[in-house]
Design a protein around this motif. Structure first.
Motif, PDB file in Angstrom:
ATOM      1  N   ALA A 126       0.824  -1.210   0.000  1.00 31.22           N
ATOM      2  CA  ALA A 126       0.000   0.000   0.000  1.00 31.22           C
ATOM      3  C   ALA A 126       0.859   1.261   0.000  1.00 31.22           C
ATOM      4  O   ALA A 126       0.557   2.223  -0.722  1.00 31.22           O
ATOM      5  CB  ALA A 126      -0.926  -0.012   1.222  1.00 31.22           C
ATOM      6  N   ALA A 127       1.919   1.255   0.797  1.00 27.02           N
ATOM      7  CA  ALA A 127       2.788   2.431   0.866  1.00 27.02           C
ATOM      8  C   ALA A 127       3.473   2.688  -0.474  1.00 27.02           C
ATOM      9  O   ALA A 127       3.617   3.838  -0.907  1.00 27.02           O
ATOM     10  CB  ALA A 127       3.824   2.243   1.972  1.00 27.02           C
ATOM     11  N   TYR A 128       3.898   1.630  -1.138  1.00 25.61           N
ATOM     12  CA  TYR A 128       4.540   1.782  -2.448  1.00 25.61           C
ATOM     13  C   TYR A 128       3.557   2.359  -3.468  1.00 25.61           C
ATOM     14  O   TYR A 128       3.899   3.249  -4.263  1.00 25.61           O
ATOM     15  CB  TYR A 128       5.074   0.442  -2.926  1.00 25.61           C
ATOM     16  CG  TYR A 128       5.742   0.500  -4.280  1.00 25.61           C
ATOM     17  CD1 TYR A 128       7.012   1.045  -4.417  1.00 25.61           C
ATOM     18  CD2 TYR A 128       5.091   0.015  -5.411  1.00 25.61           C
ATOM     19  CE1 TYR A 128       7.624   1.112  -5.662  1.00 25.61           C
ATOM     20  CE2 TYR A 128       5.699   0.082  -6.654  1.00 25.61           C
ATOM     21  CZ  TYR A 128       6.965   0.627  -6.782  1.00 25.61           C
ATOM     22  OH  TYR A 128       7.562   0.686  -8.006  1.00 25.61           O
ATOM     23  N   THR A 129       2.321   1.868  -3.451  1.00 22.70           N
ATOM     24  CA  THR A 129       1.297   2.374  -4.372  1.00 22.70           C
ATOM     25  C   THR A 129       1.007   3.849  -4.120  1.00 22.70           C
ATOM     26  O   THR A 129       0.933   4.660  -5.051  1.00 22.70           O
ATOM     27  CB  THR A 129       0.008   1.555  -4.236  1.00 22.70           C
ATOM     28  OG1 THR A 129       0.291   0.179  -4.507  1.00 22.70           O
ATOM     29  CG2 THR A 129      -1.057   2.055  -5.198  1.00 22.70           C
ATOM     30  N   LEU A 130       0.843   4.220  -2.864  1.00 24.78           N
ATOM     31  CA  LEU A 130       0.545   5.609  -2.523  1.00 24.78           C
ATOM     32  C   LEU A 130       1.720   6.533  -2.814  1.00 24.78           C
ATOM     33  O   LEU A 130       1.528   7.723  -3.093  1.00 24.78           O
ATOM     34  CB  LEU A 130       0.150   5.712  -1.053  1.00 24.78           C
ATOM     35  CG  LEU A 130      -1.168   5.050  -0.657  1.00 24.78           C
ATOM     36  CD1 LEU A 130      -1.346   5.072   0.849  1.00 24.78           C
ATOM     37  CD2 LEU A 130      -2.347   5.737  -1.340  1.00 24.78           C
ATOM     38  N   SER A 131       2.934   6.013  -2.740  1.00 25.21           N
ATOM     39  CA  SER A 131       4.116   6.831  -2.959  1.00 25.21           C
ATOM     40  C   SER A 131       4.417   7.047  -4.444  1.00 25.21           C
ATOM     41  O   SER A 131       4.804   8.144  -4.845  1.00 25.21           O
ATOM     42  CB  SER A 131       5.327   6.196  -2.279  1.00 25.21           C
ATOM     43  OG  SER A 131       6.506   6.918  -2.558  1.00 25.21           O
ATOM     44  N   ARG A 132       4.219   6.017  -5.263  1.00 28.85           N
ATOM     45  CA  ARG A 132       4.687   6.068  -6.651  1.00 28.85           C
ATOM     46  C   ARG A 132       3.593   6.347  -7.679  1.00 28.85           C
ATOM     47  O   ARG A 132       3.897   6.683  -8.809  1.00 28.85           O
ATOM     48  CB  ARG A 132       5.368   4.739  -6.994  1.00 28.85           C
ATOM     49  CG  ARG A 132       6.709   4.552  -6.301  1.00 28.85           C
ATOM     50  CD  ARG A 132       7.696   5.619  -6.773  1.00 28.85           C
ATOM     51  NE  ARG A 132       9.043   5.378  -6.283  1.00 28.85           N
ATOM     52  CZ  ARG A 132       9.634   6.065  -5.333  1.00 28.85           C
ATOM     53  NH1 ARG A 132       8.977   7.059  -4.745  1.00 28.85           N
ATOM     54  NH2 ARG A 132      10.864   5.800  -4.963  1.00 28.85           N
ATOM     55  N   HIS A 133       2.352   6.216  -7.294  1.00 28.53           N
ATOM     56  CA  HIS A 133       1.269   6.392  -8.264  1.00 28.53           C
ATOM     57  C   HIS A 133       0.430   7.613  -7.900  1.00 28.53           C
ATOM     58  O   HIS A 133       0.111   7.834  -6.725  1.00 28.53           O
ATOM     59  CB  HIS A 133       0.381   5.146  -8.315  1.00 28.53           C
ATOM     60  CG  HIS A 133       1.091   3.920  -8.791  1.00 28.53           C
ATOM     61  ND1 HIS A 133       1.323   3.659 -10.122  1.00 28.53           N
ATOM     62  CD2 HIS A 133       1.654   2.895  -8.119  1.00 28.53           C
ATOM     63  CE1 HIS A 133       1.978   2.512 -10.251  1.00 28.53           C
ATOM     64  NE2 HIS A 133       2.192   2.030  -9.038  1.00 28.53           N
ATOM     65  N   GLN A 134       0.101   8.374  -8.915  1.00 25.14           N
ATOM     66  CA  GLN A 134      -0.757   9.539  -8.747  1.00 25.14           C
ATOM     67  C   GLN A 134      -2.138   9.224  -9.322  1.00 25.14           C
ATOM     68  O   GLN A 134      -2.250   8.767 -10.461  1.00 25.14           O
ATOM     69  CB  GLN A 134      -0.163  10.756  -9.463  1.00 25.14           C
ATOM     70  CG  GLN A 134       1.217  11.166  -8.969  1.00 25.14           C
ATOM     71  CD  GLN A 134       1.217  11.601  -7.517  1.00 25.14           C
ATOM     72  OE1 GLN A 134       0.232  12.177  -7.032  1.00 25.14           O
ATOM     73  NE2 GLN A 134       2.321  11.339  -6.815  1.00 25.14           N
ATOM     74  N   PHE A 135      -3.178   9.437  -8.550  1.00 23.04           N
ATOM     75  CA  PHE A 135      -4.529   9.173  -9.010  1.00 23.04           C
ATOM     76  C   PHE A 135      -5.492  10.101  -8.272  1.00 23.04           C
ATOM     77  O   PHE A 135      -5.164  10.664  -7.212  1.00 23.04           O
ATOM     78  CB  PHE A 135      -4.917   7.704  -8.778  1.00 23.04           C
ATOM     79  CG  PHE A 135      -4.680   7.205  -7.379  1.00 23.04           C
ATOM     80  CD1 PHE A 135      -5.649   7.335  -6.398  1.00 23.04           C
ATOM     81  CD2 PHE A 135      -3.464   6.623  -7.035  1.00 23.04           C
ATOM     82  CE1 PHE A 135      -5.428   6.891  -5.113  1.00 23.04           C
ATOM     83  CE2 PHE A 135      -3.234   6.165  -5.747  1.00 23.04           C
ATOM     84  CZ  PHE A 135      -4.221   6.302  -4.781  1.00 23.04           C
ATOM     85  N   LYS A 136      -6.655  10.231  -8.837  1.00 23.17           N
ATOM     86  CA  LYS A 136      -7.656  11.128  -8.273  1.00 23.17           C
ATOM     87  C   LYS A 136      -8.148  10.592  -6.928  1.00 23.17           C
ATOM     88  O   LYS A 136      -8.453   9.412  -6.804  1.00 23.17           O
ATOM     89  CB  LYS A 136      -8.820  11.262  -9.254  1.00 23.17           C
ATOM     90  CG  LYS A 136      -9.829  12.332  -8.857  1.00 23.17           C
ATOM     91  CD  LYS A 136     -10.903  12.488  -9.906  1.00 23.17           C
ATOM     92  CE  LYS A 136     -11.900  13.574  -9.518  1.00 23.17           C
ATOM     93  NZ  LYS A 136     -12.963  13.739 -10.553  1.00 23.17           N
ATOM     94  N   GLY A 137      -8.215  11.474  -5.956  1.00 22.14           N
ATOM     95  CA  GLY A 137      -8.690  11.089  -4.628  1.00 22.14           C
ATOM     96  C   GLY A 137      -7.617  10.460  -3.747  1.00 22.14           C
ATOM     97  O   GLY A 137      -7.937   9.845  -2.721  1.00 22.14           O
ATOM     98  N   LYS A 138      -6.350  10.618  -4.125  1.00 20.66           N
ATOM     99  CA  LYS A 138      -5.265  10.006  -3.353  1.00 20.66           C
ATOM    100  C   LYS A 138      -5.196  10.573  -1.932  1.00 20.66           C
ATOM    101  O   LYS A 138      -5.044   9.818  -0.964  1.00 20.66           O
ATOM    102  CB  LYS A 138      -3.938  10.224  -4.083  1.00 20.66           C
ATOM    103  CG  LYS A 138      -2.716   9.711  -3.341  1.00 20.66           C
ATOM    104  CD  LYS A 138      -1.456   9.977  -4.146  1.00 20.66           C
ATOM    105  CE  LYS A 138      -0.210   9.604  -3.358  1.00 20.66           C
ATOM    106  NZ  LYS A 138       1.028   9.856  -4.139  1.00 20.66           N
ATOM    107  N   ALA A 139      -5.286  11.900  -1.807  1.00 27.08           N
ATOM    108  CA  ALA A 139      -5.228  12.523  -0.479  1.00 27.08           C
ATOM    109  C   ALA A 139      -6.383  12.054   0.397  1.00 27.08           C
ATOM    110  O   ALA A 139      -6.207  11.810   1.597  1.00 27.08           O
ATOM    111  CB  ALA A 139      -5.245  14.045  -0.612  1.00 27.08           C
TER     112      ALA A 139
END
Length: 285
Positions: free
Chosen positions: A100-113
């Motif tokens: 999960a941390a890798y996905t949140l760190s390396r990928h940009q997508f709508k609603g990430k915050a």
């Protein structure tokens, strides 16, 4: 005039350091006194435990309370359950949080915050509010008195902080390293476990230790979701020495000291790595 200012500044700095050291000393005493009292009580004869004034050093050292604790309750089974659940829950939480941390760190997508806020939200909720409906669900699907059920219950408490901390470590890893690995033919899985995993090792060590201690010290979930004595953890085993009409002070303190030893030994072995992990995490956070 300038020398007076320098001298005044130096005095203020010394005074602040002294206040900090005094506060740390007082805090250390507050933490250690109950532990010392528990240790002394566990090796004091039963007829001398409630003596007033209490003895800081027992006149006679006995280990009858430890023998009684381990004979009257299956303490080794309790220790095994706590160790197994602490290790298993820490490993599962690490595996999930790293992905999960890798996905949140390396990928940009709508609603990430918003997703990150949603992940951290369980840290602000008292877990006890969900225990009654969870008990009904787990009872219906047969997960009461099972290791899998307990691990699933521990994960919501372990994952939010683990994901947040590991994300900060992964953010600090240059993306150019991953690009070079992709050119060499690595896939995402290989990059995660050959590049990111070693780079985030300080955070991984800190997360594993923190999660291990959290599960080891957990009491309420184990008490409510285990009805068989063979599935009880160490904390619930200690609770068994508290009766309606009496408190077995010697055995309960002996069991408490036995419960502290594994965590203390583990911390002493890896204390330098743990402190390094905490410092690096604070800097990168």
């Amino acid at each position: 005039m300038r020398s007076q200012r320098l001298w005044s500044s130096r005095l203020n700095s010394i005074f602040i350091r002294m206040c900090i050291q005094l506060f740390l000393i007082v805090l250390t005493v507050i933490i250690l006194v109950p532990i010392y009292n528990s240790l002394i009580t566990s090796i004091t004869p039963e007829n001398q435990i409630n003596r007033y004034p209490p003895n800081l050093i027992p006149e006679l050292v006995v280990f009858d309370h430890y023998i009684h604790a381990f004979k009257s309750q299956p303490m080794f089974r309790f220790i095994f359950n706590s160790l197994f659940l602490s290790i298993a829950a820490s490993i599962v939480a690490l595996f999930i949080s790293l992905q999960a941390a890798y996905t949140l760190s390396r990928h940009q997508f709508k609603g990430k915050a918003l997703l990150i806020l949603f992940i951290l939200f369980p840290m602000m909720m008292p877990g006890i509010t969900n225990l009654i409906p969870l008990y009904n669900v787990f009872s219906n699907i047969g997960l009461i008195n099972t290791y899998i059920g307990l691990i699933l219950l521990y994960l919501p408490a372990l994952l939010p902080f683990a994901i947040w901390l590991l994300k900060n470590f992964i953010d600090s890893v240059p993306y150019e390293l991953e690009e070079a690995s992709f050119i060499d033919g690595c896939n995402r899985f290989s990059v995660l476990y050959r590049i990111i995993f070693p780079a985030a090792m300080p955070g991984i060590v800190a997360i594993c230790i923190i999660n291990f201690v959290l599960v080891w010290n957990e009491f309420l979930v184990s008490l409510l979701f285990t009805t068989e004595k063979s599935m009880r953890t160490m904390t619930v085993g200690i609770f068994n020495f508290i009766g309606f009409n009496n408190l077995q002070q010697g055995p309960i303190n002996a069991a408490s000291i036995a419960a502290m030893l594994p965590v203390i030994i583990i911390f002493l072995i890896i204390r330098e790595r743990f402190m390094k992990s905490i410092i690096e995490g604070a800097i990168k956070g």
